[in-house]
Design a protein around this motif. Structure first.
Motif, PDB file in Angstrom:
ATOM      1  N   GLU A   1      13.691 -26.079   7.895  1.00 41.73           N
ATOM      2  CA  GLU A   1      12.782 -25.374   8.819  1.00 41.73           C
ATOM      3  C   GLU A   1      11.860 -26.366   9.527  1.00 41.73           C
ATOM      4  O   GLU A   1      11.569 -26.221  10.710  1.00 41.73           O
ATOM      5  CB  GLU A   1      11.909 -24.353   8.076  1.00 41.73           C
ATOM      6  N   ILE A   2      11.421 -27.386   8.770  1.00 44.49           N
ATOM      7  CA  ILE A   2      10.489 -28.350   9.369  1.00 44.49           C
ATOM      8  C   ILE A   2      11.187 -29.117  10.485  1.00 44.49           C
ATOM      9  O   ILE A   2      10.654 -29.259  11.595  1.00 44.49           O
ATOM     10  CB  ILE A   2       9.966 -29.321   8.290  1.00 44.49           C
ATOM     11  N   LEU A   3      12.420 -29.546  10.198  1.00 43.68           N
ATOM     12  CA  LEU A   3      13.163 -30.301  11.213  1.00 43.68           C
ATOM     13  C   LEU A   3      13.463 -29.411  12.416  1.00 43.68           C
ATOM     14  O   LEU A   3      13.360 -29.845  13.564  1.00 43.68           O
ATOM     15  CB  LEU A   3      14.455 -30.859  10.608  1.00 43.68           C
ATOM     16  N   ASP A   4      13.817 -28.145  12.146  1.00 45.11           N
ATOM     17  CA  ASP A   4      14.106 -27.224  13.250  1.00 45.11           C
ATOM     18  C   ASP A   4      12.869 -27.003  14.102  1.00 45.11           C
ATOM     19  O   ASP A   4      12.926 -27.032  15.335  1.00 45.11           O
ATOM     20  CB  ASP A   4      14.614 -25.888  12.691  1.00 45.11           C
ATOM     21  N   ALA A   5      11.733 -26.777  13.434  1.00 47.79           N
ATOM     22  CA  ALA A   5      10.489 -26.546  14.162  1.00 47.79           C
ATOM     23  C   ALA A   5      10.154 -27.741  15.043  1.00 47.79           C
ATOM     24  O   ALA A   5       9.770 -27.586  16.208  1.00 47.79           O
ATOM     25  CB  ALA A   5       9.343 -26.285  13.185  1.00 47.79           C
ATOM     26  N   ALA A   6      10.354 -28.950  14.479  1.00 49.73           N
ATOM     27  CA  ALA A   6      10.084 -30.154  15.262  1.00 49.73           C
ATOM     28  C   ALA A   6      10.994 -30.212  16.478  1.00 49.73           C
ATOM     29  O   ALA A   6      10.567 -30.552  17.584  1.00 49.73           O
ATOM     30  CB  ALA A   6      10.260 -31.400  14.389  1.00 49.73           C
TER      31      ALA A   6
ATOM     32  N   SER B   1       9.032 -40.215  17.057  1.00 54.80           N
ATOM     33  CA  SER B   1       7.814 -39.566  16.541  1.00 54.80           C
ATOM     34  C   SER B   1       8.158 -38.717  15.334  1.00 54.80           C
ATOM     35  O   SER B   1       7.346 -38.581  14.413  1.00 54.80           O
ATOM     36  CB  SER B   1       7.116 -38.715  17.620  1.00 54.80           C
ATOM     37  N   ARG B   2       9.370 -38.135  15.318  1.00 53.05           N
ATOM     38  CA  ARG B   2       9.748 -37.344  14.153  1.00 53.05           C
ATOM     39  C   ARG B   2       9.857 -38.238  12.920  1.00 53.05           C
ATOM     40  O   ARG B   2       9.361 -37.914  11.845  1.00 53.05           O
ATOM     41  CB  ARG B   2      11.094 -36.651  14.399  1.00 53.05           C
ATOM     42  N   ILE B   3      10.480 -39.409  13.101  1.00 52.87           N
ATOM     43  CA  ILE B   3      10.604 -40.321  11.964  1.00 52.87           C
ATOM     44  C   ILE B   3       9.224 -40.702  11.452  1.00 52.87           C
ATOM     45  O   ILE B   3       8.974 -40.723  10.252  1.00 52.87           O
ATOM     46  CB  ILE B   3      11.410 -41.572  12.385  1.00 52.87           C
ATOM     47  N   ARG B   4       8.303 -40.967  12.410  1.00 49.31           N
ATOM     48  CA  ARG B   4       6.973 -41.414  12.000  1.00 49.31           C
ATOM     49  C   ARG B   4       6.155 -40.290  11.382  1.00 49.31           C
ATOM     50  O   ARG B   4       5.512 -40.463  10.363  1.00 49.31           O
ATOM     51  CB  ARG B   4       6.232 -41.987  13.212  1.00 49.31           C
ATOM     52  N   ALA B   5       6.213 -39.109  12.000  1.00 43.72           N
ATOM     53  CA  ALA B   5       5.310 -38.037  11.582  1.00 43.72           C
ATOM     54  C   ALA B   5       5.892 -37.148  10.492  1.00 43.72           C
ATOM     55  O   ALA B   5       5.149 -36.527   9.739  1.00 43.72           O
ATOM     56  CB  ALA B   5       4.937 -37.184  12.803  1.00 43.72           C
ATOM     57  N   ILE B   6       7.203 -37.066  10.392  1.00 43.13           N
ATOM     58  CA  ILE B   6       7.796 -36.150   9.407  1.00 43.13           C
ATOM     59  C   ILE B   6       8.566 -36.930   8.338  1.00 43.13           C
ATOM     60  O   ILE B   6       8.236 -36.871   7.156  1.00 43.13           O
ATOM     61  CB  ILE B   6       8.725 -35.128  10.089  1.00 43.13           C
ATOM     62  N   ASP B   7       9.570 -37.699   8.755  1.00 39.47           N
ATOM     63  CA  ASP B   7      10.469 -38.304   7.767  1.00 39.47           C
ATOM     64  C   ASP B   7       9.725 -39.234   6.817  1.00 39.47           C
ATOM     65  O   ASP B   7       9.837 -39.104   5.593  1.00 39.47           O
ATOM     66  CB  ASP B   7      11.579 -39.104   8.473  1.00 39.47           C
ATOM     67  N   ILE B   8       8.964 -40.179   7.366  1.00 36.36           N
ATOM     68  CA  ILE B   8       8.321 -41.173   6.497  1.00 36.36           C
ATOM     69  C   ILE B   8       7.345 -40.528   5.520  1.00 36.36           C
ATOM     70  O   ILE B   8       7.416 -40.785   4.328  1.00 36.36           O
ATOM     71  CB  ILE B   8       7.668 -42.292   7.348  1.00 36.36           C
TER      72      ILE B   8
END
Lengths: 270, 317
Positions: B212-217, B226-233
């Motif tokens: 859900e988090i990835l979908d929302a992003a 920015s996804r790698i920086r703000a979510i994945d890491i």
């Protein structure tokens, strides 16, 4: 498109030392000097492997025995402890867990010399047990840590009906927990096999007698030209390196599926 | 625990039966804690004899003058004072500092980038294939990997031959024989540094991020970086923490590389504290001095690991 391409290039570079060893283990020394990058000369020098095997076979089987006994010991002891820490309440549990877990922070170099002296005092120098016993101890902390975290994650329901039927902890451990833990067990076994099979420093101190060495000690001291009749010293060494890798290759080809499952089951984190 | 006298007062057979029944009885037994202790007993014996006893000896040895045969003589902080007047030891500290500062990013960043690349592949099948390919180098035992790198760095080895073949012959070098490049050559071993263990752990972390988090992003139009920086890491903090601590503990431990490849040389160019410990104890018979070096390094590593754990724990979840 660039993703798979980039990954292929990176995988090729990562694998190249192996490819390089395979290519040059099948050549004569002059052939390697001309072109080490690819197969250019025929026939291939399979005899390099024969000579390498004659030189290292004793050490090969010594290492095989030490590694398998140690890993079985690690898994047996650590899974029992992991089960106790995950599912049995007992006094001072957290303290005892921290005592064992704390060993993860005790680096091997700190205990290397006193351990060597201790093994010597026990009269276990040049004896397989001089390595097996310390390896079993050394494998406990990480294995228990992972087992505990995996066993705690097993759903309670699977235990409940067995407990109703009066199952003991030993039954729960042997009949329920162990069969469900094969991937994580294989993962821990592989990590330990890789570590023990490839260990050099402790064996170089403990098993350094010329007649009875581990594979790592035998191969590192392989450079001495004991097999002077052949000129392909360098190529034969590479052949010996590849022979030393065969057990791990087998292990990975048969157990890769479990290994990836275990590593990615989410139990390996903090 | 039952007092010993009480058990002894009971008839022999009945005492045994009672104990036996209780030991094998179900998990609700009031004596279940005994089973718990029995399960961990073998582990405690092994780690006591082969981990804790040598660790205690190591700490005692650090404060003594000992040649391994005669009884150790207590010298207080003598070994530590001597250490900081020992130019080889001071040099070894610089080497391990460089090795750690360069080596930890090398052990974490390439596996993370590759984990992201594999994670972004569309098909599960190709993810599996690439994961497998990056694990294959694990079949080389550690010492074999080192010995192959020894060949690669030889004057007529693979690296120089490669440089010659691509027209960069002027860069050819005696990598391990030149004090200016020897340490760098040891640190650079294993190029491109995609450790299988780190890769799998990080990849598992990425897989565990809720869809859900990835979908929302994706819906919000968050770009890859920015996804790698703000979510994945941040989402795989547990994995970073484990790998970082393991790296702090393992990188400075690297004894086998200088031992097999350079013997600490040329000169003292690749002497690390752990190698120096080995050399002083095994080579020169100065066990107490060697253990003092090990003890100091251990304290520094513990400190780093504790700071790291505290820092990461204090981050909000």
């Amino acid at each position: 498109m660039w993703l798979p391409a980039g990954l292929i290039v990176l995988a090729f570079i990562s694998l190249y030392p192996i490819i390089y060893a395979v290519i040059n283990s099948l050549k004569t020394e002059p052939q390697s000097t001309v072109n080490p990058f690819w197969f250019t000369n025929w026939p291939l020098q399979w005899s390099n492997f024969l000579i390498a095997f004659e030189t290292i076979w004793h050490a090969f089987f010594t290492s095989a025995i030490i590694t398998s006994v140690s890993v079985v010991g690690i898994i047996a002891l650590a899974s029992l402890s992991g089960y106790a820490f995950a599912r049995i309440p007992f006094p001072a549990k957290n303290v005892l867990f921290m005592i064992i877990f704390g060993l993860l922070l005790v680096p091997g170099f700190l205990t290397l010399i006193p351990l060597f002296i201790e093994i010597k005092d026990f009269g276990l120098l040049d004896h397989d047990l001089g390595l097996i016993l310390p390896y079993i101890a050394g494998g406990q902390a990480f294995a228990i840590f992972v087992f505990r975290s995996f066993f705690s994650g097993l759903p309670d329901e699977i235990f409940e009906s067995a407990v109703m039927d009066g199952a003991s902890d030993l039954t729960l451990y042997g009949r329920i927990v162990m069969p469900l833990s094969i991937p994580i067990m294989v993962t821990i076994a592989i990590i330990n096999v890789v570590g023990i099979w490839g260990d050099y420093v402790l064996p170089s101190l403990v098993m350094n007698a010329t007649g009875h060495r581990t594979l790592a000690v035998a191969i590192v001291s392989f450079e001495a030209p004991k097999f002077a009749p052949s000129l392909n010293v360098y190529n034969i060494e590479l052949a010996a390196y590849l022979l030393a890798s065969i057990p791990l290759l087998f292990l990975f080809s048969f157990l890769m599926k479990y290994f990836i499952q275990g590593m990615t089951s989410g139990s390996i984190k903090m | 625990m039952q007092p010993r006298g009480l058990t002894a007062a009971l008839p022999e057979t009945s005492a045994r039966t009672v104990t036996h029944r209780r030991l094998v009885s179900g998990p609700n037994s009031s004596r279940r804690w005994v089973i718990g202790y029995l399960f961990i007993l073998p582990t405690l014996v092994f780690v006591g004899v082969f981990s804790y006893y040598p660790a205690v000896k190591a700490m005692q040895g650090a404060f003594s003058n000992w040649n391994g045969f005669n009884p150790p003589v207590f010298v207080g902080l003598g070994n530590f004072v001597q250490m900081f007047q020992d130019p080889v030891f001071i040099a070894s500290l610089w080497h391990v500092l460089i090795w750690t500062v360069v080596g930890i990013p090398l052990s974490l960043i390439p596996p993370f980038l590759v984990a992201e690349m594999i994670f972004h592949l569309g098909k599960a099948r190709s993810q599996y294939v690439f994961r497998t390919m990056f694990i294959v180098p694990m079949v080389l035992p550690g010492f074999v990997g080192l010995l192959i790198w020894l060949f690669i760095y030889q004057p007529t080895g693979l690296l120089n031959q490669f440089l010659g073949a691509v027209g960069l012959g002027f860069l050819r070098h005696q990598w391990l024989a030149d004090p200016h490049t020897a340490l760098g050559a040891l640190i650079g071993m294993g190029f491109p540094w995609i450790g299988a263990f780190q890769l799998l752990v990080l990849y598992a972390g990425l897989q565990a991020i809720p869809m859900e988090i990835l979908d929302a992003a994706a819906v919000d139009g968050v770009g890859t970086w920015s996804r790698i920086r703000a979510i994945d890491i941040p989402m795989i903090r547990g994995q970073w923490k484990l790998l970082f601590i393991l790296a702090i503990v393992s990188v400075p431990q690297n004894l086998i590389a200088p031992l097999i490849l350079t013997d600490g040389g040329p000169g003292t160019a690749t002497v690390t504290p752990v190698f120096y410990m080995y050399q002083t104890a095994i080579g020169y018979g100065l066990y107490g001095y060697g253990m003092a070096i090990a003890f100091l390094l251990f304290l520094v590593m513990m400190l780093l690991a504790i700071v790291n754990m505290k820092y990461i724990q204090s981050q909000p979840d």
